[in-house]
Design a protein around this motif. Structure first.
Motif, short mmCIF file in Angstrom:
data_model
loop_
_atom_site.label_atom_id
_atom_site.label_comp_id
_atom_site.label_asym_id
_atom_site.label_seq_id
_atom_site.Cartn_x
_atom_site.Cartn_y
_atom_site.Cartn_z
N PRO A 162 0.79 -1.24 0.00
CA PRO A 162 0.00 0.00 0.00
C PRO A 162 0.82 1.29 0.00
N ALA A 163 1.76 1.42 0.93
CA ALA A 163 2.52 2.68 1.01
C ALA A 163 3.36 2.89 -0.24
N MET A 164 3.98 1.82 -0.73
CA MET A 164 4.80 1.95 -1.94
C MET A 164 3.97 2.52 -3.09
N LEU A 165 2.79 1.96 -3.30
CA LEU A 165 1.98 2.38 -4.44
C LEU A 165 1.33 3.74 -4.22
N ILE A 166 0.79 3.94 -3.03
CA ILE A 166 0.07 5.19 -2.76
C ILE A 166 1.02 6.39 -2.73
N GLU A 167 2.17 6.25 -2.05
CA GLU A 167 3.10 7.37 -1.94
C GLU A 167 3.80 7.65 -3.27
N THR A 168 4.06 6.61 -4.07
CA THR A 168 4.66 6.82 -5.38
C THR A 168 3.67 7.55 -6.30
N THR A 169 2.41 7.16 -6.22
CA THR A 169 1.37 7.85 -6.99
C THR A 169 1.24 9.29 -6.53
N ARG A 170 1.26 9.48 -5.22
CA ARG A 170 1.14 10.84 -4.67
C ARG A 170 2.26 11.75 -5.18
#
Length: 460
Positions: A162-170
């Motif tokens: 989750p954090a990898m994908l969400i923060e990279t998208t952000r």
């Protein structure tokens, strides 16, 4: 080969970056709860790494990587997340194509085996840097992104943190998936917490997957069909190290008295209670049979050797043979492969390969590498994890799935006594694998179409 630096995101890149609003509100709320729980567990991480370091010291040596504070190799590179050894091998053809076009690559891993395999594959390439992936904590990922400044993220196979994908998208960095491997068992009944976790696939700008069945699963999750492509399996494009082929030839020559060779590859503990008596019977019946046994888990290497010896079977450990495996083995009936990253040095030495995690309901492990090396493959009944390759390989005559351990043993005896059938299956394996190449090139074309000229910028 020039180092390329991304100065600003081209229009084509911006167009393909997913907005976080694509995630359902419930998924975003659950992300906050998941992060809260992860932070409560954070004090135990150093202790866990210390415990794991007793067998794999690299966990503790590279502990700073887990907090995104380790050494920075390449900035402004294409970030590839290949969790373990298998994903690293699968990524290798794509990495080589990216390097041929001048991109630097940041290769991150979850496991020591993945880290070691990446180091082996790209030992002479200064354009590939490696690290352990940071813990899936929002601030660790943000530090990582700030320090490494990747121009794109490519996730291998099935990993959705989750954090990898969400923060990279952000951060506005495009994300793609290569070799997408979404199993029916991973989807489950489509309800509960798992269903919300699977919504993270909506953050991928594009997903490159293996077959139409995989494509259909992503669409069922709600991924836009225009963002999913069927490109095939990249493992067929792997480069086979000539040194491994030489080692296999030497090994077979030094296996004194060996006339027929069976390999047991990637066995899991739950099925080894079936395989041990099977091997005992097979070698008792056939004085010319030799067995190469590669347990899946390093923790099982010595245990399998000890259990074989307890049955009076002469065993040699691969680690005792030297780097080139050129030591003679006059009495050995079973060679236990107590190493990682060398499977391609053993497949070519076998006449027939059994691939494990298939006599129990685990879905089976990778069958592609032995097929690429022209080796017939047999498995137990559980093949759901590799059906995308097993079903067409079976139709081509290169693969067989047997009903149970008894049927498997009977078929091994039959094939070992029938060199004509083995040769036919071997030829079928070569033809089948040769017809499946090209997925890495197709994946690279998808990446170009998505991210546009991500190489825009200036050479350092």
């Amino acid at each position: 080969m020039p180092n390329l630096r991304h100065q600003r995101a081209p229009t084509t890149v911006k167009k393909n970056i997913i907005n976080l609003n694509a995630l359902p509100l419930v998924t975003r709320i659950l992300y906050l709860f998941e992060q809260a729980i992860a932070h409560l567990l954070l004090p135990f991480v150093p202790l866990l790494m210390l415990i794991r370091s007793r067998k794999e010291p690299v966990h503790f040596r590279k502990l700073l990587d887990r907090f995104a504070l380790g050494a920075v190799g390449h900035r402004c590179a294409v970030w590839i997340y290949a969790a373990s050894l298998g994903e690293t091998r699968a990524a290798s053809p794509l990495i080589r194509q990216l390097r041929a076009e001048g991109f630097n690559v940041l290769l991150t891993h979850q496991s020591p085996s993945g880290l070691a395999e990446g180091a082996r594959l790209f030992a002479n390439d200064s354009g590939v840097s490696q690290a352990f992936v940071p813990l899936d904590l929002f601030w660790a990922v943000r530090i990582f992104l700030r320090r490494f400044q990747p121009i794109a993220l490519i996730v291998m196979e099935i990993e959705i943190w989750p954090a990898m994908l969400i923060e990279t998208t952000r951060k506005g960095i495009p994300i793609a998936m290569a070799n997408g491997n979404l199993l029916e068992q991973s989807i489950g009944n489509g309800r509960g917490l798992r269903s919300h976790l699977l919504k993270l696939y909506l953050l991928f700008s594009h997903i490159c997957t293996r077959t139409q069945n995989y494509y259909d699963r992503y669409i069922r999750l709600g991924v836009d069909p225009s963002r999913v492509s069927v490109v095939g399996e990249m493992k067929y494009d792997q480069l086979i190290d000539p040194a491994h082929l030489r080692m296999a030839k030497t090994l077979r020559t030094n296996f004194v008295g060996g006339e027929r060779f069976l390999m047991i590859a990637s066995s899991v503990e739950a099925e080894e209670s079936l395989l041990l008596p099977m091997v005992e019977r097979l070698i008792a019946q056939d004085s010319g049979l030799r067995v190469l046994w590669a347990p899946r888990s390093p923790q099982r290497f010595q245990r399998v050797a000890d259990e074989l010896r307890s049955k009076g079977i002469a065993v040699t450990l691969r680690s005792s043979l030297g780097r080139a495996m050129d030591a003679p083995m006059p009495q050995t009936r079973v060679l236990v492969v107590d190493s990682t990253g060398e499977m391609n040095a053993f497949y070519p030495a076998a006449d027939l390969v059994f691939v494990g995690a298939s006599l129990v309901d685990h879905g089976g492990h990778n069958i592609i590498e032995p097929l690429v090396l022209g080796r017939p493959v047999v498995m137990g009944p559980s093949t759901y994890g590799v059906d995308f390759a097993a079903e067409p390989a079976g139709q081509a005559g290169a693969f067989e799935s047997l009903l149970d351990a008894s049927a498997l043993e009977e078929r091994i005896v039959e094939l070992m006594a029938d060199q004509v059938s083995l040769a036919q299956m071997s030829a079928a394996s070569v033809a089948f694998a040769a017809d499946k190449t090209g997925a890495a090139k197709k994946t690279l074309l998808v990446i170009h179409s998505l991210f546009g000229p991500i190489a825009e910028g200036q050479s350092k």
